[in-house]
Design an enzyme around this catalytic site. Structure first.
Site, PDB file in Angstrom:
ATOM      1  N   ASP B  39       1.650 -58.277  -5.024  1.00 38.02           N
ATOM      2  CA  ASP B  39       2.901 -58.307  -4.147  1.00 38.02           C
ATOM      3  C   ASP B  39       4.022 -58.077  -5.062  1.00 38.02           C
ATOM      4  O   ASP B  39       4.048 -58.248  -6.128  1.00 38.02           O
ATOM      5  CB  ASP B  39       2.659 -59.545  -3.261  1.00 38.02           C
ATOM      6  CG  ASP B  39       1.632 -59.687  -2.159  1.00 38.02           C
ATOM      7  OD1 ASP B  39       1.401 -58.368  -1.831  1.00 38.02           O
ATOM      8  OD2 ASP B  39       1.197 -60.443  -1.754  1.00 38.02           O
ATOM      9  N   LYS B  61       6.448 -56.158  -0.211  1.00 34.33           N
ATOM     10  CA  LYS B  61       7.072 -55.973   1.042  1.00 34.33           C
ATOM     11  C   LYS B  61       8.631 -56.549   0.868  1.00 34.33           C
ATOM     12  O   LYS B  61       8.616 -57.530   0.596  1.00 34.33           O
ATOM     13  CB  LYS B  61       6.508 -56.576   2.526  1.00 34.33           C
ATOM     14  CG  LYS B  61       5.349 -55.941   2.916  1.00 34.33           C
ATOM     15  CD  LYS B  61       4.650 -57.050   4.057  1.00 34.33           C
ATOM     16  CE  LYS B  61       3.113 -56.459   4.184  1.00 34.33           C
ATOM     17  NZ  LYS B  61       2.463 -57.269   4.967  1.00 34.33           N
ATOM     18  N   MET B 171       8.894 -69.393   4.113  1.00 30.79           N
ATOM     19  CA  MET B 171       9.815 -68.442   4.493  1.00 30.79           C
ATOM     20  C   MET B 171      11.135 -68.973   5.166  1.00 30.79           C
ATOM     21  O   MET B 171      11.529 -68.262   6.194  1.00 30.79           O
ATOM     22  CB  MET B 171       9.178 -67.302   5.488  1.00 30.79           C
ATOM     23  CG  MET B 171       8.028 -66.633   4.649  1.00 30.79           C
ATOM     24  SD  MET B 171       7.059 -65.638   5.705  1.00 30.79           S
ATOM     25  CE  MET B 171       5.340 -66.797   5.791  1.00 30.79           C
TER      26      MET B 171
END
Lengths: 249, 249
Positions: B39, B61, B171
């Site tokens: 990642d 991402k 997040m």
């Protein structure tokens, strides 16, 4: 250098059991330690990282009792550090997750002892994983709650815990019937999947998977005891679908 | 041996950042891997454990977008394993805590690929610890809930999250104002201590400590962004008392 000469305490998480789940930092600090102060549920393979001449001090509490008082542990840590030693205080799981690590850190702070906290793998995540249970899943659970079934100063807030999408209860091996009954009385469906994992990540790990309403009976039948962790939630149903992971246990 | 010859995928948690918070098993698997699929938020020091000739495949991402689709990641893992390779799928934190590891495991299971899950230190515990915040404490909090502020399929159950003694929101760097407002509207006191930790355990970690009602404003003023984790609860107040830990950051 000054700090080393007057001793320092490292509050180190040893993870849930499996010695390979130790962090690189924990392994290094064990190799460098003069004194290792450890609990009962530390895998022998973890202690093997300590030097042959390191002093090992056992301060385990047997069966949930208080055979060693928390204040005595503080006194040992402070005394060893004041001898100028590098002290590793090795705790099962993570020091700050039901590990009383915060109390030990505050005691060291109050005594003016230099210290550092080294997180470890919490049983709350690693133990369900070793039983092929992901604690979160995009469709099934967007949160996970860790709690203990019994605590100082009264019962947990069962009505809150009954609403957790995924609930992980530590120290669930004792009084399991009482715990599952409390959750169901507080509104959790008796049909929700639940699993009790005994000795998670250890060689002798055992799992009982059932519903919340039946897990205590089945665990008793299978003879499961402590230490154990209870997982409640739809994520437990993924276990059957993650068949390869399950087969390995 | 058969399994090795037809390839295998290891879903490995890399921990929150700091390379020394890697587990011994993760470091070993990286040293043995033919392919590493990783990642965005993996510390370069973690990737250094891979062999010089291992193939590194980046599937990060960007900014929460879906520049690489989850299905494409599954396809990469399956294709690499079918080439007979030892594949490490390296994920930030723990694979089963908001890491979509369960989806990857299910995809591998469905494709008949041999795989294994290796837990890692979750940011939910290690990041507050690195900001001198214990997520549990005997007197202040007997449980901790991990959640994400935004998720597929609708908003979280704010009324549940507002009742958590300790709440750790992943997040949380984006739309922080909206998050704190939702918690307060759902009944959490605006005066409760809260901290936003940006890039926890990384060299450039930053922390803003305030009340729930004011943390979004103060974080904006300080210019904090993603990745960040929000901690809400009385345990945040321990930070000031654990002054030595705080001083080190």
């Amino acid at each position: 250098m000054k700090e080393t000469s007057r001793g320092r305490v490292y509050l180190v998480g040893a993870g849930p059991g499996d010695p390979e789940l130790l962090t690189l930092r924990a392994a290094r600090l064990l190799r460098e330690a003069d004194t290792v102060v450890h609990d009962r549920l530390i895998h022998p393979g973890v202690l093997e990282h300590a030097r042959p001449h390191a002093r090992l001090i056992y301060v385990g509490k047997e069966g949930g009792g208080d055979s060693v008082h928390q204040e005595d542990i503080h006194a040992v840590l402070i005394a060893q550090a004041r001898l100028g030693r590098a002290v590793v205080r090795l705790k099962g799981g993570d020091p700050f997750v039901f590990g009383r690590g915060a109390e030990e850190a505050l005691a060291l702070e109050a005594a003016g002892i230099s210290y550092e906290v080294v997180p470890g793998l919490s049983a709350g995540i690693a133990v369900p994983a070793s039983a092929a249970i992901p604690v979160t899943h995009r469709d099934l659970s967007g949160e996970v709650t860790f709690a203990t079934a019994f605590r100082a100063g009264g019962a947990p807030d069962w009505s809150f815990l009954a609403r957790a999408q995924t609930l992980v209860l530590f120290m669930a091996g004792q009084r399991l019937e009482e715990t599952t009954t409390a959750l169901i009385s507080a509104g959790r469906a008796a049909t929700i999947p639940a699993a009790l994992v005994e000795a998670g990540t250890w060689e002798h790990q055992r799992v009982v998977e059932a519903t919340l309403g039946d897990v205590a009976r089945q665990a008793r039948q299978a003879g499961l005891g402590s230490p154990a962790l209870l997982v409640v939630g739809e994520v437990v149903s993924l276990r059957a679908r993650l068949a390869s992971l399950t087969a390995r246990r």
